[in-house]
Design a protein around this motif. Structure first.
Motif, PDB file in Angstrom:
ATOM      1  N   SER A 154       6.876   1.457 -13.456  1.00  0.00           N
ATOM      2  CA  SER A 154       5.582   1.771 -12.865  1.00  0.00           C
ATOM      3  C   SER A 154       4.774   2.705 -13.744  1.00  0.00           C
ATOM      4  CB  SER A 154       5.752   2.412 -11.478  1.00  0.00           C
ATOM      5  OG  SER A 154       6.282   3.728 -11.595  1.00  0.00           O
ATOM      6  N   THR A 209       5.650  13.672  -6.988  1.00  0.00           N
ATOM      7  CA  THR A 209       6.379  14.824  -6.464  1.00  0.00           C
ATOM      8  C   THR A 209       5.587  16.089  -6.764  1.00  0.00           C
ATOM      9  OG1 THR A 209       7.611  15.244  -8.510  1.00  0.00           O
ATOM     10  CG2 THR A 209       8.546  13.628  -6.958  1.00  0.00           C
ATOM     11  N   ASP A 269       9.747   5.087 -14.847  1.00  0.00           N
ATOM     12  CA  ASP A 269       8.446   5.415 -14.268  1.00  0.00           C
ATOM     13  C   ASP A 269       7.674   6.330 -15.207  1.00  0.00           C
ATOM     14  OD1 ASP A 269       8.924   4.002 -11.846  1.00  0.00           O
ATOM     15  OD2 ASP A 269      10.117   5.686 -11.108  1.00  0.00           O
ATOM     16  N   SER A 327       0.821  -1.210   0.000  1.00  0.00           N
ATOM     17  CA  SER A 327       0.000   0.000   0.000  1.00  0.00           C
ATOM     18  C   SER A 327       0.857   1.263   0.000  1.00  0.00           C
ATOM     19  CB  SER A 327      -0.925  -0.007   1.220  1.00  0.00           C
ATOM     20  OG  SER A 327      -1.723   1.159   1.241  1.00  0.00           O
ATOM     21  N   GLN A 328       0.526   2.178  -0.926  1.00  0.00           N
ATOM     22  CA  GLN A 328       1.294   3.403  -1.089  1.00  0.00           C
ATOM     23  C   GLN A 328       0.406   4.612  -0.832  1.00  0.00           C
ATOM     24  OE1 GLN A 328       4.495   3.241  -1.563  1.00  0.00           O
ATOM     25  NE2 GLN A 328       4.708   1.081  -2.177  1.00  0.00           N
ATOM     26  N   SER A 329       1.019   5.782  -0.790  1.00  0.00           N
ATOM     27  CA  SER A 329       0.284   7.023  -0.623  1.00  0.00           C
ATOM     28  C   SER A 329       0.644   7.977  -1.749  1.00  0.00           C
ATOM     29  CB  SER A 329       0.617   7.671   0.731  1.00  0.00           C
ATOM     30  OG  SER A 329       1.956   8.125   0.731  1.00  0.00           O
ATOM     31  N   GLU A 330      -0.109   9.063  -1.848  1.00  0.00           N
ATOM     32  CA  GLU A 330       0.171  10.062  -2.880  1.00  0.00           C
ATOM     33  C   GLU A 330       1.575  10.614  -2.751  1.00  0.00           C
ATOM     34  OE1 GLU A 330      -1.809  14.193  -4.676  1.00  0.00           O
ATOM     35  OE2 GLU A 330      -2.559  13.298  -2.809  1.00  0.00           O
ATOM     36  N   VAL A 331       2.018  10.827  -1.515  1.00  0.00           N
ATOM     37  CA  VAL A 331       3.363  11.357  -1.288  1.00  0.00           C
ATOM     38  C   VAL A 331       4.417  10.380  -1.790  1.00  0.00           C
ATOM     39  CG1 VAL A 331       5.018  12.051   0.493  1.00  0.00           C
ATOM     40  CG2 VAL A 331       2.628  12.749   0.674  1.00  0.00           C
ATOM     41  N   ASP A 332       4.155   9.094  -1.645  1.00  0.00           N
ATOM     42  CA  ASP A 332       5.103   8.087  -2.125  1.00  0.00           C
ATOM     43  C   ASP A 332       5.213   8.095  -3.648  1.00  0.00           C
ATOM     44  OD1 ASP A 332       5.485   7.093   0.478  1.00  0.00           O
ATOM     45  OD2 ASP A 332       3.741   5.785   0.294  1.00  0.00           O
ATOM     46  N   MET A 333       4.110   8.379  -4.329  1.00  0.00           N
ATOM     47  CA  MET A 333       4.013   8.157  -5.765  1.00  0.00           C
ATOM     48  C   MET A 333       4.265   9.396  -6.628  1.00  0.00           C
ATOM     49  SD  MET A 333       3.337   4.903  -6.373  1.00  0.00           S
ATOM     50  CE  MET A 333       4.633   4.644  -5.147  1.00  0.00           C
ATOM     51  N   ARG A 377       1.801   5.580 -12.880  1.00  0.00           N
ATOM     52  CA  ARG A 377       1.189   6.299 -11.764  1.00  0.00           C
ATOM     53  C   ARG A 377       0.255   7.363 -12.344  1.00  0.00           C
ATOM     54  NH1 ARG A 377       6.562   6.884  -7.868  1.00  0.00           N
ATOM     55  NH2 ARG A 377       7.609   5.008  -8.657  1.00  0.00           N
ATOM     56  N   TYR A 404      -0.303   2.273 -10.108  1.00  0.00           N
ATOM     57  CA  TYR A 404      -0.911   2.996  -8.991  1.00  0.00           C
ATOM     58  C   TYR A 404      -1.847   4.052  -9.562  1.00  0.00           C
ATOM     59  CZ  TYR A 404      -1.337   5.935  -4.795  1.00  0.00           C
ATOM     60  OH  TYR A 404      -1.811   6.670  -3.732  1.00  0.00           O
TER      61      TYR A 404
END
Length: 637
Positions: free
Chosen positions: A255, A83, A233, A75-81, A257, A286
């Motif tokens: 990835s 900038t 990415d 599980s990821q978050s917006e901050v992880d995915m 995103r 994501y």
């Protein structure tokens, strides 16, 4: 391992004998709600205790759902995915370098742009604003590996007959901004010829991180390869995109995103394909938000690692839809997909009038391991797991609509699914917490080794089992695609688990309603099962005697040798009776010894057996059961 209910045949005889002295039973005022499946939806004269029980159950289910939201290891978050710069589409007109395309030539305002005929090469970090048309040319980014540069497409139409229209060879990261109000086109002419050591096979090809943002539109056309290829990415944080490709729409190594973008894809293979053969943690998708409308001859969205959907509106048509589920393959797989393909809007995403006719499954809807080379035509597919937290998702797929080689977690969202195979399949664990899930077509509705339903509303139509804890990998329907991304032969290990602890389930199954190659337990929720009266099927079927300790369970079905009821270890009373053949429209009513109505529901399909349990049914107590014109006394087990 099954509790045989043939001894209950005597109850049928008793009911028949009592029919003559229960002449008033057929005229009792019994009504059901508009769906004819809610045991507590009686007329205004129904006992007040019914409403109290319904409220208590709803509160308990709501409490359980609030505590039951699942997360996954990935599980990821917006901050992880994303900038801040991924979202930043601003640029300075006065400080940007201008590139003007003039059909068969080009001009630029700085030396960092090298022009050779219709090949334009960008070499330094800066912001570049590009306008105009190239009849047969390309933009190449070949900058230092620390360079972060921005390309603004400001009304661009670039066609490259034999290679990519945009080629990012070297840089740290490239941001492509679609200028507000502009329409832009990047296309390949139908062939890919080698220009260096890289195998360029997309109308857009990037070896580095590539972000798309802005508020304009971009059309990508690739009649001989992929639409957009990224070896690192690929990020979308704004803009409107229409991608038409003979192969994958988006083909990515590390990835994909997506946030706040609108993406339409028409692909001859997968709509979105993410796969990294060297690092199993990469090749993920994501989706934070946005709108996706994907038509693919292969999978709608395929992730070699994991797939996470936080929100958004997603519509997928894979392999031509559920109607192609028995064909096992797509004749046009890998062919060029023209935009505006006829039939796109005719995909059936809601049940038609025959959608719940309980017809037995066709033999061809399963496949053997020898057919594993067939095309994978799934809706959402991932190897390492799928996590869906919210969103509106519509899937019409020839193969599984949602499929994972490991786990699927569905915490919330609205789903419309029509599948030529399983609606939702996980080789290991499937958890559904608070979804609104409507499955209009499926071979098996929900399938996993361990299946947990903790809340939500599920309406399910299947030509085989409704819920199936199979204890093995999936082999029905179409498989293939990426090697290792679909399971082999299905095995019955006896380790299957079905646990229902909340939710409202309505199951129309031509096979077993609930089938576990292991354990089956119900502790809360409302479950309605309608089974056919022919075939070797049963309402519930478990290797280990099933147990009910809470919730409401009402059902109709057949009385074959497969017939099974809940175990005596259940703490809640159960009424299981054979009834003789009863016609649709017959009303089932259970009253306690004081004449209070406990449950009432209407038979939707011909049946010969009913199985009923609720918190109001006490083990050992006597009840009056009426179905149609017959009535008699039964004891709750």
């Amino acid at each position: 391992m099954k509790k045989n209910i043939s001894i209950l045949l005597c109850i049928t005889l008793m009911l028949t004998m009592l029919a003559g002295c229960s002449g008033n039973s057929s005229s009792v005022d019994i009504s059901a709600n508009e769906n004819n499946v809610n045991p507590n939806a009686d007329s205004a004269a129904a006992a007040e205790t019914d409403t109290a029980v319904e409220t208590t159950n709803a509160d308990a289910a709501e409490t359980a759902n609030a505590d039951a939201v699942e997360t996954a290891d990935f599980s990821q978050s917006e901050v992880d995915m994303f900038t801040d710069r991924d979202y930043d589409s601003g640029y300075s007109e006065s400080e940007s370098i201008r590139i003007q395309l003039n059909g068969n030539s080009a001009s630029a305002s700085a030396d960092s742009v090298k022009i050779s005929g219709t090949t334009i090469t960008i070499t330094e970090e800066a912001a570049y604003v590009i306008s105009g048309t190239l009849n047969d040319g390309m933009i190449i980014v070949e900058a230092d590996d620390t360079a972060k540069l921005q390309i603004v497409l400001n009304g661009v139409n670039i066609n490259s007959e034999n290679t990519a229209a945009l080629y990012v060879l070297s840089a740290d990261k490239v941001f492509v901004t679609l200028a507000d109000g502009t329409e832009n086109i990047l296309s390949n002419g139908g062939a890919f010829e080698s220009i260096d050591e890289n195998n360029i096979d997309g109308a857009v090809y990037s070896r580095q991180d590539l972000t798309w943002n802005g508020s304009g539109t971009l059309t990508v056309t690739s009649p001989a390869g992929h639409g957009i290829v990224c070896k690192d990415d690929l990020v979308f944080t704004g803009g409107t995109y229409m991608v038409t490709a003979a192969s994958h729409g988006l083909d990515v190594n590390d990835s994909v995103r997506i946030a706040e973008a609108s993406i339409t894809i028409d692909a001859g293979k997968d709509g979105i394909h993410a796969e990294n053969t060297e690092d199993a943690s990469l090749g993920f998708v994501y989706i934070l938000s946005g709108t996706m409308d994907i038509e693919a001859e292969g999978d709608g969205i395929s992730a070699g690692a994991y797939l996470e959907v936080q929100d958004g509106t997603i519509s997928l048509l894979a392999g031509g839809g559920y109607e192609n589920g028995t064909s096992q393959s797509s004749a046009s797989y890998g062919g060029f997909k023209g935009s505006g393909k006829p039939g796109r809007s005719s995909a059936k995403m809601v049940p038609d009038e025959n959608s719940t006719n309980m017809q037995p499954p066709e033999e061809s809807s399963s496949m053997t391991a020898s057919e594993e080379s067939s095309t994978s035509m799934k809706g959402l597919k991932a190897v390492s797991g799928i996590l869906i937290s919210n969103g509106t998702i519509t899937i019409d797929s020839a193969d599984d609509s949602i499929h994972s080689d490991t786990s699927v977690i569905m915490n919330d969202g609205t789903f419309e699914i029509a599948s030529g195979d399983d609606a939702v399949h996980a080789d290991d664990t499937l958890t559904i917490t608070d979804c609104n899930l409507n499955i209009s077509k499926s071979y098996e509705g929900l399938e996993a080794q361990k299946l947990y339903v903790k809340g939500g509303t599920i309406v399910l139509n299947s030509t085989d089992d409704g819920l199936n804890a199979s204890g093995g990998t999936d082999s029905s329907g179409t498989t293939g695609g990426r090697d290792g991304m679909s399971g082999g032969g299905k095995q019955s290990s006896g380790n299957g688990v079905i646990e229902i602890s909340g939710g409202n389930l309505t199951i129309y199954a031509s096979g077993d309603g609930l089938d576990s190659n292991g354990t089956l337990t119900i502790s809360d929720g409302y479950i309605y099962v309608a089974n056919p009266t022919s075939g070797d099927t049963s309402i519930i079927d478990a290797d280990v005697s099933p147990v009910i300790t809470g919730g409401t369970f009402v059902s109709t079905g057949s009385t074959t040798m497969m017939a099974q009821t809940f175990a005596s270890s259940s703490t809640q009373g159960v009424i299981s009776c054979t009834t003789g053949t009863q016609s649709p429209g017959s009303v089932v009513t259970v009253k306690d010894s004081n004449g209070n109505r406990v449950i009432s529901y209407e038979v939707e399909y011909s049946c010969a057996m009913v199985m009923i349990s609720s918190p109001d049914i006490v083990k050992g107590d006597a009840y009056t059961l009426t179905i149609g014109s017959i009535s008699g006394s039964v004891q709750a087990e």
